[in-house]
Design a protein around this motif. Sequence first.
Motif, PDB file in Angstrom:
ATOM      1  N   SER A 142      11.102 -11.417  10.563  1.00 19.22           N
ATOM      2  CA  SER A 142      10.862 -11.440  12.004  1.00 19.22           C
ATOM      3  C   SER A 142       9.456 -10.948  12.311  1.00 19.22           C
ATOM      4  O   SER A 142       8.948 -10.037  11.649  1.00 19.22           O
ATOM      5  N   PRO A 143       8.814 -11.525  13.354  1.00 22.78           N
ATOM      6  CA  PRO A 143       7.499 -11.023  13.774  1.00 22.78           C
ATOM      7  C   PRO A 143       7.579  -9.642  14.404  1.00 22.78           C
ATOM      8  O   PRO A 143       6.552  -9.037  14.698  1.00 22.78           O
ATOM      9  N   TYR A 144       8.793  -9.119  14.580  1.00 19.70           N
ATOM     10  CA  TYR A 144       8.970  -7.758  15.108  1.00 19.70           C
ATOM     11  C   TYR A 144       8.356  -6.724  14.165  1.00 19.70           C
ATOM     12  O   TYR A 144       7.842  -5.701  14.601  1.00 19.70           O
ATOM     13  N   PHE A 145       8.419  -6.986  12.867  1.00 20.07           N
ATOM     14  CA  PHE A 145       7.998  -6.001  11.869  1.00 20.07           C
ATOM     15  C   PHE A 145       6.517  -6.178  11.495  1.00 20.07           C
ATOM     16  O   PHE A 145       5.930  -7.233  11.706  1.00 20.07           O
ATOM     17  N   PRO A 146       5.886  -5.154  10.898  1.00 18.83           N
ATOM     18  CA  PRO A 146       4.436  -5.175  10.676  1.00 18.83           C
ATOM     19  C   PRO A 146       3.906  -6.198   9.664  1.00 18.83           C
ATOM     20  O   PRO A 146       2.734  -6.530   9.735  1.00 18.83           O
ATOM     21  N   ALA A 147       4.720  -6.673   8.731  1.00 19.47           N
ATOM     22  CA  ALA A 147       4.198  -7.530   7.659  1.00 19.47           C
ATOM     23  C   ALA A 147       3.405  -8.712   8.219  1.00 19.47           C
ATOM     24  O   ALA A 147       2.259  -8.965   7.820  1.00 19.47           O
ATOM     25  N   SER A 148       4.011  -9.446   9.145  1.00 19.38           N
ATOM     26  CA  SER A 148       3.325 -10.627   9.703  1.00 19.38           C
ATOM     27  C   SER A 148       2.145 -10.219  10.576  1.00 19.38           C
ATOM     28  O   SER A 148       1.160 -10.952  10.684  1.00 19.38           O
ATOM     29  N   LYS A 149       2.227  -9.039  11.204  1.00 19.87           N
ATOM     30  CA  LYS A 149       1.113  -8.549  12.021  1.00 19.87           C
ATOM     31  C   LYS A 149      -0.098  -8.222  11.142  1.00 19.87           C
ATOM     32  O   LYS A 149      -1.251  -8.542  11.477  1.00 19.87           O
ATOM     33  N   LEU A 150       0.158  -7.565  10.002  1.00 24.30           N
ATOM     34  CA  LEU A 150      -0.927  -7.254   9.066  1.00 24.30           C
ATOM     35  C   LEU A 150      -1.565  -8.544   8.540  1.00 24.30           C
ATOM     36  O   LEU A 150      -2.787  -8.651   8.430  1.00 24.30           O
ATOM     37  N   ALA A 151      -0.706  -9.516   8.226  1.00 22.68           N
ATOM     38  CA  ALA A 151      -1.213 -10.804   7.744  1.00 22.68           C
ATOM     39  C   ALA A 151      -2.075 -11.477   8.818  1.00 22.68           C
ATOM     40  O   ALA A 151      -3.140 -12.027   8.524  1.00 22.68           O
ATOM     41  N   TRP A 152      -1.618 -11.420  10.072  1.00 24.81           N
ATOM     42  CA  TRP A 152      -2.377 -12.035  11.173  1.00 24.81           C
ATOM     43  C   TRP A 152      -3.740 -11.358  11.324  1.00 24.81           C
ATOM     44  O   TRP A 152      -4.755 -12.035  11.493  1.00 24.81           O
ATOM     45  N   LEU A 153      -3.766 -10.031  11.268  1.00 25.11           N
ATOM     46  CA  LEU A 153      -5.033  -9.301  11.394  1.00 25.11           C
ATOM     47  C   LEU A 153      -5.998  -9.683  10.274  1.00 25.11           C
ATOM     48  O   LEU A 153      -7.185  -9.921  10.506  1.00 25.11           O
ATOM     49  N   LYS A 154      -5.472  -9.758   9.075  1.00 25.07           N
ATOM     50  CA  LYS A 154      -6.314 -10.108   7.925  1.00 25.07           C
ATOM     51  C   LYS A 154      -6.898 -11.513   8.086  1.00 25.07           C
ATOM     52  O   LYS A 154      -8.057 -11.764   7.755  1.00 25.07           O
TER      53      LYS A 154
END
Length: 384
Positions: free
Chosen positions: A25-37
């Motif tokens: 889920s995009p709720y959790f940080p994994a995808s957010k970190l990937a997006w920032l990178k």
Amino acid sequence: AEICRRVEKTGAAEMIRKKTGLALSPYFPASKLAWLKENVEGAEALAKKHALCFGTIDTWLVYRMTHGTSYKTDYSNASRTQLFDIFEQRWDEEICQLFGLDAQDLAEVCDSDSCFGETDLDGFFEKPVPIQSVLGDSHGALFGQGCLEKGMIKSTYGTGSSIMMNIGETPVLSTHGVVTSLAWGMQGKISYVLEGNINYTGAVITWLKDDMELIQSPAETEELCRKAEADDSLYFVPAFTGLGAPYWNSEAKGALSGITRTTRKAEMVRAGVECIAYQIADVVNAMSQDAKTEIQELRVDGGPTRNQYLMQFQSDILNRKVLVPDAEELSGIGAAYAAGRGLGLYGDEVFTRLKRQEYAPKMCEEIRVRKYNGWKDAVKSVLK
């Protein structure tokens, strides 16, 4: 969301859930970190040189407070990133690679009550003091509430809500829409939890005030709830950005259903307040099924717990006691308790300091069942 869809196409969603306890889920940080990178200028180049630090807010705070000498996190925060294998208790290289991250670039994971470094808060203290506890927000509240034994459960009412149950030292993977996480690592032992996150609880009251302009302050909601038609059929499902636990449907849209000629402002406000209790009941019931544990009481904290109508309704819908402490900031209290206990300043007697107001169920069974079934029908109507 797009990054999560990309990962899902690889067929890895179930593997991720089984290792991390968390539904993709995009709720959790994994995808957010990937997006920032992928989207922040220069981030990709820094990552290739292993010159980029990745972390949740606790990691950043510790890093700043120690002037960059401590790059650490604790088990509770690590378990929420969707990058941490909660069974092996380490960063998972395979999952990290799926999100384009390198496990060796992530923070060192430590016990929640260990020393994370020292800080003088940029000269505020005369000499450095130890940073002796790091806990996730909801985990801190669980600890502060004294939910140290298997089967004990608490709900933090905030903008959203986190319901968390201590399930002891053996993890249980949910089959009812909640997630499995680490509670904390303390004194060399790992404890696990079931958790359900709800997107909109206190935020519904903010919406009623700021956007709908039905109230001028949250304090008005209690009186309006008591003025509303005693037994109407109005339900509000606050799926502004989909529904969280236990439904996990990001496509759902909000709905106000059961409107009649007698529906007025008071009924709309009450539907907004009651949807908080209904959503929490959904998660508590799911956890009870997963843990195969009969829940005796719900310990609660957060600003909305001041609303006596809401707390009584919560007790009625759950058919369980609800205990409200005489302090609101249980997350901070929990981190402080963990720090003091970790340093040996005090023991478990500290948990007896909170005084609690008890709400016991008063609603008759027939009305409770009818109301809750009506809520379930309202939720079904918005699921796609």
